[in-house]
Enzyme design. Structure first.
Site, PDB file in Angstrom:
ATOM      1  N   LEU A   1       0.862  -1.166   0.000  1.00 46.35           N
ATOM      2  CA  LEU A   1       0.000   0.000   0.000  1.00 46.35           C
ATOM      3  C   LEU A   1       0.905   1.225   0.000  1.00 46.35           C
ATOM      4  O   LEU A   1       1.959   1.226   0.643  1.00 46.35           O
ATOM      5  CB  LEU A   1      -0.901   0.020   1.242  1.00 46.35           C
ATOM      6  CG  LEU A   1      -1.926  -1.114   1.380  1.00 46.35           C
ATOM      7  CD1 LEU A   1      -2.694  -0.960   2.688  1.00 46.35           C
ATOM      8  CD2 LEU A   1      -2.887  -1.138   0.206  1.00 46.35           C
ATOM      9  N   ASP A   2       0.496   2.258  -0.721  1.00 49.37           N
ATOM     10  CA  ASP A   2       1.268   3.499  -0.718  1.00 49.37           C
ATOM     11  C   ASP A   2       1.420   4.009   0.709  1.00 49.37           C
ATOM     12  O   ASP A   2       0.582   3.736   1.581  1.00 49.37           O
ATOM     13  CB  ASP A   2       0.583   4.559  -1.571  1.00 49.37           C
ATOM     14  CG  ASP A   2       0.497   4.169  -3.035  1.00 49.37           C
ATOM     15  OD1 ASP A   2       1.363   3.391  -3.485  1.00 49.37           O
ATOM     16  OD2 ASP A   2      -0.433   4.622  -3.713  1.00 49.37           O
ATOM     17  N   LYS A   3       2.462   4.792   0.935  1.00 52.18           N
ATOM     18  CA  LYS A   3       2.740   5.315   2.271  1.00 52.18           C
ATOM     19  C   LYS A   3       1.501   5.919   2.924  1.00 52.18           C
ATOM     20  O   LYS A   3       1.189   5.633   4.080  1.00 52.18           O
ATOM     21  CB  LYS A   3       3.847   6.367   2.189  1.00 52.18           C
ATOM     22  CG  LYS A   3       4.118   7.095   3.505  1.00 52.18           C
ATOM     23  CD  LYS A   3       5.157   8.194   3.333  1.00 52.18           C
ATOM     24  CE  LYS A   3       5.346   8.970   4.627  1.00 52.18           C
ATOM     25  NZ  LYS A   3       6.330  10.065   4.483  1.00 52.18           N
TER      26      LYS A   3
END
EC number: 5.4.99.-
Length: 340
Positions: free
Chosen positions: A158-160
């Protein structure tokens, strides 16, 4: 047939197991002619075929008492194979204690609710303080090793600044099986997001090949050449003053920034998105001041991985995990509700 046997070898030995125990396998007539790496990978207790190939090439396999280094060699009936499984080396990232919600954990995998702001894997600029560092500290010796290193197996990211459910492998076999399921699109993944404007129709598909944006290497974009096909199913759950919407998204593919790119390309960028929302959207004028400010000032992409379903790689059990939107997205929803 496999069994744990005492380590062989000593001073001057050509083959010296590294942890005091080995696995011994005897080839049956029915298995004759099979590649030795393939044969070993099908035996109880053996690691993945790719790991076995590396061990063979590294001199960690005895065949009838002699070191065998050729993974493609065919096995013969009665052949005795002794495979050394070196202890997993300490992970290069170091463990760091941190808080995250564990939804499920066993000897094979861990499922967690990743908070927004947490980078998944160490990289230049984020060498420490990542989810991997936290998992190394949390799991400790229950991490059996991925690729010969005691570390968690990241099978999806998952993106930051995206929150939500993730599954991480603790063993090499779980890592391989889950990776194959993700690649084969056998995973049930659903997201919740707030976007500017209202998608038309209220339910449908966004699709198109996604590749690196030639003008900005940090961004992805819909491309006509060199990208990977991507498909996002969406459904509008709520509409706020005809200016914004809460949508549910189900991924048929798993490309980098897929939901963010698809919604931006269709004139409905996600609220707070720092990469794909470069100007104040015209739809924002349709909200009253408080709701408009909440949407424009939201500090991250308003995206949450709300559901993750998969088959357990060892037991075959169907597992499904769901988490509510985190507090910041719930507060955003309340502010948008007040605009009605």
């Amino acid at each position: 047939m496999a069994q744990t046997v005492p380590a062989q070898g000593g001073e001057g030995a050509e083959f010296a197991p590294s942890h005091g125990a080995t696995l011994a396998f005897t080839v049956d007539a029915a298995q004759a002619g099979e590649r030795v790496d393939r044969f070993l990978s099908s035996c109880p207790g053996a690691p993945s075929r790719s790991r076995i190939k590396g061990l063979i090439e590294g001199g960690q396999l005895l065949c009838n008492g002699a070191v065998l280094r050729e993974p493609a060699m065919p096995v013969k009936p009665g052949m005795v194979l002794v495979l050394d499984l070196p202890a997993a080396a300490p992970a290069t990232p170091q463990g760091e204690a941190m808080d995250f919600q564990v939804l499920y954990e066993d000897d094979d995998l861990i499922v967690l609710d990743k908070p927004a702001g947490l980078v998944v894997h160490p990289a230049p600029g984020n060498e420490t303080g990542t989810l991997v560092n936290g998992l190394i500290a949390h799991c400790g010796n229950s991490l059996q090793g991925i690729g010969g290193e005691r570390r968690p197996g990241i099978v999806h990211r998952l993106d930051k600044d995206t929150s939500g459910v993730m599954v991480v492998a603790k063993t090499e076999k779980a890592h391989l099986a889950l990776s194959e399921d993700f690649a084969a699109r056998r995973i049930d993944r659903a997201y919740l997001a707030f976007c500017w404007g209202v998608p038309t129709p209220a339910e449908g598909d966004y699709e198109g090949a996604i590749g690196r944006d030639k003008r900005d290497r940090k961004r992805m974009a819909l491309v006509t050449h060199g990208g990977k096909w991507a498909l996002t199913h969406y459904r509008t759950l709520r509409v706020f003053s005809a200016a914004a919407a809460l949508v549910a998204c189900k991924l048929a593919t798993g490309r980098t920034h897929q939901i963010r790119v698809h919604f931006s390309a269709n004139a409905h960028p996600l609220m707070g998105d720092p990469l794909y929302l470069r100007r104040v959207p015209a739809a924002a004028r349709g909200l009253p001041p408080v709701a408009r400010a909440a949407g424009l000032d939201f500090p991250r992409q308003a995206l949450h991985a709300a559901r993750l379903g998969f088959t357990h790689p060892r037991t075959g059990e169907k597992l499904l995990f769901e988490t509510p939107m985190p507090a910041d997205m719930q507060e955003l929803e309340q502010a948008l509700n007040d605009s009605e």
